[in-house]
Every structure is written in structure tokens, then in C-alpha cells.
Design an enzyme around this catalytic site. Structure first.
Site, PDB file in Angstrom:
ATOM      1  N   LYS A 203      38.680  49.129  51.690  1.00 29.03           N
ATOM      2  CA  LYS A 203      39.720  48.364  51.363  1.00 29.03           C
ATOM      3  C   LYS A 203      39.453  49.631  52.694  1.00 29.03           C
ATOM      4  CE  LYS A 203      43.453  46.356  51.114  1.00 29.03           C
ATOM      5  NZ  LYS A 203      43.271  45.094  51.795  1.00 29.03           N
ATOM      6  N   ASP A 263      33.195  39.104  38.247  1.00 31.79           N
ATOM      7  CA  ASP A 263      33.992  38.610  37.112  1.00 31.79           C
ATOM      8  C   ASP A 263      34.004  37.511  38.371  1.00 31.79           C
ATOM      9  OD1 ASP A 263      33.611  39.998  35.038  1.00 31.79           O
ATOM     10  OD2 ASP A 263      35.680  39.624  34.773  1.00 31.79           O
TER      11      ASP A 263
HETATM   12 MG    MG Z   1      34.870  43.732  34.207  1.00 26.99          MG
END
Ligand code: MG
Ligand code: IPM
Length: 374
Positions: A203, A263
Site C-alpha cells: 500500500k 482468505d
Molecule cells: Mg487468517
């Protein structure tokens, strides 16, 4: 050194593995992984020592990471980890909960700075992906490499204090150039052995950390001329993964971004019960590289004890251990191939079930994979 010589070296000595099944489905899937290891590693002196961790350890000893468990891990060449946590321990204070009180200290204690999370969407399982069929046709194979011992998770100060009559929470994001360099180096090396395509995520338009991250990674690129390096801002990366996952090979990023993006990638494969992970340390113990290997999926308390959990993530984590810690690449590939064959033959646990396939339980899936070993 080629893999054959590594393998020869590895088999000359006994290999000690600390086995921490943990909570929920952990013990059931771990049992299958151990059976697969025993079947696949004939002639190799693998010694397993099982210890308590997580909620199971809290119940028995009052601590999520008892001294005895840590000692066994220290005396071992690698840790095979199941999963920790569950509703029973959710009301404990945050710092005593199984995830925070067992996993994070293990990572820090053994300097497990590199977290490898393969997100593989098998061609046979693309229907499980929430993405449109035309986007995932043929499957994809992304390796997310997450820095695991720095950044917001561990930076100091880390506290909640009182200021002008209200609470103020502070987490600190800190990265030293050397921490960025060691994870980036590993990522370049791994990318060099795959499709030679590395995406670094940061970022840099907002964070000092992002600026340093990008400049260190860029500087290293000169030492790996055969790897094509590109950079993405983290918000854009989150979009691009969904738009076209097949465009990615190896992704490297810092701790918090890696937590979130891994995830997302896992969800895109549609089958979290299939995904292993490796957390590699700096330590070399003789011929072995210390590491902790665990499924990405968690303890799944809702299906624990029913014999229906998918053992593949745990079995593939064991294969990663053979590859990354012990240099037993050929055996790791054999296990990998056996898993693929079993999937291709239509065996499915409930989480990846589809019409016309053979629905099996945890033990049957493990047995089928053992039979498909060559
Ligand atoms: Mg995690
Ligand atoms: C993970 C988990 C952990 C993390 C939690 C359980 C502390 O989400 O391994 O991704 O945030 O790293």
C-alpha cells in the site's frame, strides 16, 4: 544440490515431528495424515510425538501452549499442526484464546517468518468456486506468500489506553528492510522454480511501510532477472484476484494483507478443506529446515467428531512438510499425485460433494489416498 542428494541425506537420520492435533476436526484429520505419512515414507525413520495445543490444552493444563508442548516442538525437526479454537473457549479473554495464545507465540518463538498458502482450484472442482465458470475454467494455482512475524501483528506499542476520557487503541506497523528482504528473497526463489512470475502487494500510496516494501522488493529484482516482477496496491489486488485468478502465480505480501488476501484466495478455490499451508522459519537443523505445517481451514467445530471432515488439507500439509523441511520432494509429489488421483476418481467429502460423485467420510478419503500412492 539436486533433490536426490537432499533425499539421500535426509533418510540417513531419524526425523522428529511434533504432532499437535488441537481442537475440532484437528484430531480426526491428523489421524489420516499420519497414516498417509506412514504409508508414503516407508524406510524413513519418522518419529511422531503428539502433544496438546489450543482448547484441548487449556482444558487439560490451563494453557493453550503448555511448556511441555513447546519443549517437544523445540526438540523436533518440524511441527505438524491441526487446528485450534471453538465455541467452548470463545468467552476467554482475547489474550488467552487458543488462536492468539497458541498460534501467534509459536510463530514468534520459532521465527516462522514465511507463510506459504497455496490456493489451488483443481480442474475437477471448479464448480465449487463461487466465481463464474468461464473465469475459473481449467482451475488455477496461486501461491500466496505472507510475511508472518512482522507488521501490525507484533509491532510495539500495542495497547489500549485512556486519553482525554476515552479509550484509544494502538497497533503499530513496523517493518525493517531486512525483514522485507528475507521474505522477498524466498518469494523470488520460489517463483523462479514455478512460472517465474511474482506479484508483490503493498500500500505504497499511503503507508511508509508500503514505500519501503516496494523499494526493497524492486532492488532485489536485479538479482533475479529471470523472474518477472509486478506490483499491485492491496485494494487493487483484492479486485484483480476475483477478476482473473488465472493471471497469478506467486504473490508476496506483508502480514495483515496476507491474512486477508489468503482468505480471499482460499474462498475463490471454493474448497477450503483442501488447502494446506507451511510456515517456514529461519532455523536450519542439520539437513532440515524448521517449519510448522497446518491446514488453512480451521477447527470446524460444527462438524467435529462426525467423521465427515475433509482430511486433504491436513494430508497436503504433511506433504509440504516433507518437501520444505526434509527435502523429500519425490515422496511429497507422490502424496500430491495420490490426492489428485483420488479426486479425479470422484471421491468427495461433503464439503466438495457434487452430483454423480462418491460421497465418503474422513477415514474413507484417507484410505483411498493411501491406495493411490505409487
Ligand atoms: Mg487468517
Ligand atoms: C490465520 C489466522 C490467524 C491470523 C489468527 C487465528 C490469529 O487468521 O492464520 O490466518 O490472523 O494469522
Amino acid at each position: 544440490m539436486n533433490s536426490e542428494t537432499t533425499e539421500e541425506k535426509a533418510v540417513t537420520k531419524s526425523i522428529k515431528v511434533a504432532v499437535l492435533p488441537g481442537d475440532g476436526i484437528g484430531p480426526e484429520v491428523m489421524a489420516q495424515a499420519i497414516e498417509v505419512l506412514n504409508a508414503a515414507c516407508q524406510g524413513i525413520d519418522l518419529q511422531f510425538t503428539e502433544r496438546l495445543v489450543g482448547g484441548a490444552a487449556i482444558d487439560a493444563t490451563g494453557k493453550a501452549l503448555p511448556e511441555e508442548t513447546l519443549e517437544t516442538c523445540s526438540a523436533s525437526d518440524a511441527i505438524l499442526f491441526g487446528s485450534v479454537g471453538g465455541p467452548k473457549w470463545e468467552s476467554l479473554p482475547p489474550n488467552e484464546q487458543p488462536e492468539r495464545a497458541a498460534l501467534l507465540p509459536l510463530r514468534k518463538h520459532f521465527s516462522l517468518f514465511a507463510n506459504l498458502r497455496p490456493a489451488i482450484c483443481f480442474p475437477e472442482l471448479t464448480a465449487a468456486s463461487p466465481l463464474r465458470p468461464d473465469i475459473v475454467a481449467g482451475g488455477f494455482d496461486i501461491l500466496c506468500i505472507r510475511e508472518l512475524t512482522g507488521g501490525l501483528y507484533f509491532g510495539k506499542p500495542k495497547e489500549t489506553r485512556e486519553e482525554k476520557g476515552e479509550k484509544v487503541a494502538i497497533d503499530t506497523m513496523v517493518y525493517r528492510a531486512s525483514e522485507i528482504e528475507r521474505i522477498a528473497r524466498l518469494a523470488f526463489e520460489i517463483a523462479g522454480a514455478r512460472k517465474r512470475q511474482l506479484t508483490s502487494v503493498d500500500k505504497m500510496n499511503v503507508l511508509e511501510n508500503g514505500l519501503l516494501w516496494r523499494s526493497v522488493v524492486k532492488q532485489l529484482a536485479g538479482s533475479y532477472p529471470d523472474v518477472e516482477l509486478s506490483h499491485l496496491l492491496v485494494d487493487n489486488a483484492a479486485m484483480q484476484f476475483i477478476r482473473n485468478p488465472r493471471a497469478f502465480d506467486v504473490v508476496v505480501t506483508e502480514n495483515t494483507f496476507g491474512d486477508i488476501l489468503s482468505d480471499e484466495l482460499a474462498m475463490l478455490t471454493g474448497s477450503i478443506g483442501m488447502l494446506p499451508s507451511a510456515s517456514l522459519g529461519t532455523g536450519q537443523r542439520g539437513p532440515y529446515r524448521f517449519g510448522l505445517y497446518e491446514p488453512s481451514g480451521g477447527s470446524a467445530p460444527d462438524i467435529a467428531g462426525k467423521g465427515i471432515a475433509n482430511p486433504i488439507a491436513q494430508i497436503l500439509s504433511a506433504a509440504m512438510m516433507l518437501q520444505y523441511s526434509f527435502g523429500l520432494d519425490a515422496i511429497a509429489k507422490n502424496i500430491d499425485a495420490a490426492v489428485r488421483k483420488t479426486i479425479a476418481a470422484g471421491y468427495r467429502t461433503r464439503d466438495i460433494d457434487s452430483p454423480d460423485c462418491k460421497l465418503v467420510g474422513t477415514a474413507e478419503m484417507g484410505a483411498a489416498i493411501r491406495e493411490n500412492l505409487s
